[in-house]
Design an enzyme around this catalytic site. Structure first.
Site, PDB file in Angstrom:
ATOM      1  N   GLU A  80      11.028  34.930  22.947  1.00 38.67           N
ATOM      2  CA  GLU A  80      10.105  35.355  21.887  1.00 38.67           C
ATOM      3  C   GLU A  80       9.955  36.867  21.888  1.00 38.67           C
ATOM      4  O   GLU A  80      10.273  37.522  22.878  1.00 38.67           O
ATOM      5  CB  GLU A  80       8.731  34.692  22.092  1.00 38.67           C
ATOM      6  CG  GLU A  80       8.750  33.178  22.032  1.00 38.67           C
ATOM      7  CD  GLU A  80       9.125  32.628  20.643  1.00 38.67           C
ATOM      8  OE1 GLU A  80       9.021  33.362  19.645  1.00 38.67           O
ATOM      9  OE2 GLU A  80       9.528  31.454  20.574  1.00 38.67           O
ATOM     10  N   ALA A 145      16.430  25.187  21.294  1.00 37.85           N
ATOM     11  CA  ALA A 145      17.122  25.105  20.007  1.00 37.85           C
ATOM     12  C   ALA A 145      17.493  26.536  19.669  1.00 37.85           C
ATOM     13  O   ALA A 145      16.618  27.356  19.399  1.00 37.85           O
ATOM     14  CB  ALA A 145      16.226  24.509  18.937  1.00 37.85           C
ATOM     15  N   TYR A 239      23.999  16.063   9.570  1.00 37.18           N
ATOM     16  CA  TYR A 239      23.410  16.059  10.911  1.00 37.18           C
ATOM     17  C   TYR A 239      24.248  15.261  11.917  1.00 37.18           C
ATOM     18  O   TYR A 239      25.037  15.800  12.666  1.00 37.18           O
ATOM     19  CB  TYR A 239      21.936  15.585  10.890  1.00 37.18           C
ATOM     20  CG  TYR A 239      21.265  16.013  12.164  1.00 37.18           C
ATOM     21  CD1 TYR A 239      20.580  17.211  12.264  1.00 37.18           C
ATOM     22  CD2 TYR A 239      21.419  15.257  13.337  1.00 37.18           C
ATOM     23  CE1 TYR A 239      20.046  17.652  13.468  1.00 37.18           C
ATOM     24  CE2 TYR A 239      20.894  15.682  14.548  1.00 37.18           C
ATOM     25  CZ  TYR A 239      20.189  16.880  14.591  1.00 37.18           C
ATOM     26  OH  TYR A 239      19.695  17.306  15.789  1.00 37.18           O
TER      27      TYR A 239
HETATM   28  P1  NAD Z   1      11.946  25.094  18.006  1.00 33.60           P
HETATM   29  O1  NAD Z   1      12.741  26.077  17.221  1.00 33.60           O
HETATM   30  O2  NAD Z   1      10.543  24.865  17.594  1.00 33.60           O
HETATM   31  O3  NAD Z   1      11.922  25.518  19.562  1.00 33.60           O
HETATM   32  C1  NAD Z   1      13.010  26.085  20.215  1.00 33.60           C
HETATM   33  C2  NAD Z   1      12.574  26.684  21.540  1.00 33.60           C
HETATM   34  O4  NAD Z   1      13.741  27.211  22.189  1.00 33.60           O
HETATM   35  C3  NAD Z   1      11.593  27.859  21.412  1.00 33.60           C
HETATM   36  O5  NAD Z   1      10.654  27.808  22.475  1.00 33.60           O
HETATM   37  C4  NAD Z   1      12.483  29.085  21.599  1.00 33.60           C
HETATM   38  O6  NAD Z   1      11.814  30.242  22.124  1.00 33.60           O
HETATM   39  C5  NAD Z   1      13.460  28.534  22.629  1.00 33.60           C
HETATM   40  N1  NAD Z   1      14.715  29.269  22.694  1.00 33.60           N
HETATM   41  C6  NAD Z   1      15.652  29.459  21.733  1.00 33.60           C
HETATM   42  N2  NAD Z   1      16.672  30.194  22.207  1.00 33.60           N
HETATM   43  C7  NAD Z   1      16.384  30.470  23.498  1.00 33.60           C
HETATM   44  C8  NAD Z   1      17.024  31.196  24.533  1.00 33.60           C
HETATM   45  N3  NAD Z   1      18.205  31.770  24.343  1.00 33.60           N
HETATM   46  N4  NAD Z   1      16.393  31.309  25.722  1.00 33.60           N
HETATM   47  C9  NAD Z   1      15.168  30.755  25.936  1.00 33.60           C
HETATM   48  N5  NAD Z   1      14.536  30.031  25.008  1.00 33.60           N
HETATM   49  C10 NAD Z   1      15.121  29.897  23.808  1.00 33.60           C
HETATM   50  O7  NAD Z   1      12.806  23.770  18.016  1.00 33.60           O
HETATM   51  P2  NAD Z   1      12.467  22.198  18.103  1.00 33.60           P
HETATM   52  O8  NAD Z   1      12.656  21.606  16.761  1.00 33.60           O
HETATM   53  O9  NAD Z   1      11.223  21.945  18.857  1.00 33.60           O
HETATM   54  O10 NAD Z   1      13.738  21.718  18.948  1.00 33.60           O
HETATM   55  C11 NAD Z   1      13.705  21.504  20.342  1.00 33.60           C
HETATM   56  C12 NAD Z   1      14.653  20.365  20.692  1.00 33.60           C
HETATM   57  O11 NAD Z   1      14.174  19.170  20.080  1.00 33.60           O
HETATM   58  C13 NAD Z   1      16.090  20.577  20.158  1.00 33.60           C
HETATM   59  O12 NAD Z   1      17.005  20.044  21.076  1.00 33.60           O
HETATM   60  C14 NAD Z   1      16.094  19.744  18.889  1.00 33.60           C
HETATM   61  O13 NAD Z   1      17.378  19.331  18.504  1.00 33.60           O
HETATM   62  C15 NAD Z   1      15.236  18.569  19.357  1.00 33.60           C
HETATM   63  N6  NAD Z   1      14.696  17.755  18.244  1.00 33.60           N
HETATM   64  C16 NAD Z   1      14.075  18.334  17.181  1.00 33.60           C
HETATM   65  C17 NAD Z   1      13.628  17.531  16.150  1.00 33.60           C
HETATM   66  C18 NAD Z   1      12.964  18.132  14.939  1.00 33.60           C
HETATM   67  O14 NAD Z   1      12.918  17.467  13.898  1.00 33.60           O
HETATM   68  N7  NAD Z   1      12.423  19.315  15.002  1.00 33.60           N
HETATM   69  C19 NAD Z   1      13.760  16.138  16.221  1.00 33.60           C
HETATM   70  C20 NAD Z   1      14.351  15.576  17.346  1.00 33.60           C
HETATM   71  C21 NAD Z   1      14.823  16.403  18.366  1.00 33.60           C
END
Ligand code: NAD
Length: 399
Positions: A80, A145, A239
């Protein structure tokens, strides 16, 4: 101390600004849900948790459930931007500023390492922090992500959201004009498929897991969980059958391998949890997903089964992965928190509405208003009780 009035500056699927007070209010709401949703079992405590990707979305909700629901010492890793001078920080920063503040106020431990989780340096720093009093950990959550990854050898890989094997021609949604569109996305190249697997597949999770195990910072019976998504037929070309789906298949295969590594007869192991589709910074970027989610919200709210990230994570921890619980898994060994989303009574209506939705009837056939409100809330905007006309302090430390 800079105090400014902050307004949303939306560019496509992100806001360039974030509101500290709104983000703080979102976090307080999640903390309250975690506290009421969880009754920790003193005979089977969760003492310490590591969350990779802890600042927004599913990772933030996981960290909140761990710290405020179970009272676990919680260490998060995220990427962040801190506020600098009169430049506001990112939403994830402000989320964590409030989570840290609340934890401190309650005598709980919540710490953050802000840096690139793919890098050997951040991995080493995390091991040091775990040795330094936070670990050994009972639970590791992998919720990164990311759009790109620099691997340990210094190669840069990019993640793409494209179909495989042929062009996607189908419904899309233009967030800028709030219009249902016919969109076309060219098929991914082999390099794009490989890059997406490198960024969002299992390789980095494997690196983390073997490092934590080899460094002795996993507690006996430690559990290790990464998040995946499957989604409906209407988004499958982009997807599940697309580049990101290939990466998720790789992640799911890695779970089996890491399960064997951690299975110790004391409850330890590795799982993938397939979570529900929800508005997050990552999911808003996926073509067709904003439209699908707007329809899904409409149907699940009407049927009384809608959940947000925090409700999903309360359910995951409480029913599946806390000590003493045996995760219920599908034929492929995956925890299915998307069970309510994928239920036939939901998906049948979603499919009908997907066909029927046009720009003109969007307000009736979908819950676009709910999608939009959740999207603004990701950045702390449109939150009840926050006066957006008042200048606010943007310099918020992670205490
Ligand atoms: P998000 O974008 O809200 O969160 C991503 C997180 O990853 C953040 O905390 C960000 O700071 C961190 N991040 C990104 N790059 C980084 C790096 N290089 N180093 C350290 N931290 C890093 O995403 P989300 O939707 O909560 O996704 C999280 C997981 O959940 C993913 O694997 C996603 O595929 C999975 N998921 C999401 C959904 C959805 O609909 N949002 C549904 C099912 C599963």
């Amino acid at each position: 101390m800079p105090q400014i009035v902050i307004e949303p500056r939306i560019r496509g699927f992100i806001s360039l600004t974030a509101h500290p007070e709104g983000c703080a209010a979102n976090v307080r709401e999640q903390v309250a849900i975690a506290r009421t949703g969880i009754t920790p079992n003193p005979d089977a405590p969760i003492r310490s948790v590591l969350v990779l990707g802890s600042s927004t979305g599913y990772g933030l909700a996981s960290a909140i459930v761990a710290c405020f629901g179970y009272g676990a010492k919680t260490l998060g890793v995220c990427f962040e931007k801190a506020p600098e001078g009169d430049k506001v920080g990112t939403a994830g920063w402000y989320n964590l500023a409030e989570a840290h503040r609340l934890a401190k106020e309650s005598g709980l431990t919540f710490r953050t390492i802000n840096g690139d989780a793919f890098s050997p340096e951040v991995k080493a720093e995390t091991v040091r922090a775990l040795r330094d009093g936070i670990g050994p950990v009972d639970l590791v959550i992998y919720s990164l992500a990311a759009p790109r990854r620099k691997d340990a050898q210094g190669n840069i890989w990019n993640s793409t959201l494209k179909p495989i094997g042929g062009r996607y021609d189908g419904k899309g949604f233009d967030l800028r004009n709030e219009a249902v569109t016919e969109s076309s996305i060219e098929a991914a190249t082999d390099d794009e498929i490989a890059g997406t697997i490198k960024v969002m597949g299992g390789e980095d999770w494997r690196e983390w897991t073997t490092l934590l195990r080899d460094e002795g910072v996993l507690a006996p019976g430690a559990r290790n969980v990464a998040y995946s998504y499957i989604g409906p037929e209407v988004s499958s070309a982009i997807y599940r059958r697309g580049t990101i789906g290939r990466a998720k298949e790789d992640l799911e295969r890695t779970a089996h391998e890491l399960h064997t590594l951690l299975a110790d007869g004391r409850g330890g192991g590795s799982w993938v949890s397939v979570n529900k589709g929800l508005v997050t910074q990552a999911s808003s970027a996926i073509p067709a997903v904003p439209l699908y989610l707007s329809i899904l919200y409409k149907v699940m709210k009407a049927q009384g089964s809608h959940e947000g990230t925090i409700e999903q994570m309360v359910r995951l921890f409480r029913d599946q992965i806390s000590p003493g619980r045996t995760p219920h898994v599908d034929a492929e060994g995956r925890i299915r928190l998307d069970d309510w989303e994928m239920a036939a009574p939901v998906q049948t209506v979603v499919e009908e509405l997907w066909e029927a939705t046009t720009t003109e009837n969007l307000a009736n056939t979908t819950d676009y208003a709910g999608f939009k409100s959740d999207f603004y809330r990701l950045f702390g905007f449109g939150v009840d009780g926050v006066d957006y006309s008042v200048p606010v302090e943007i310099d918020r430390p992670l205490v």
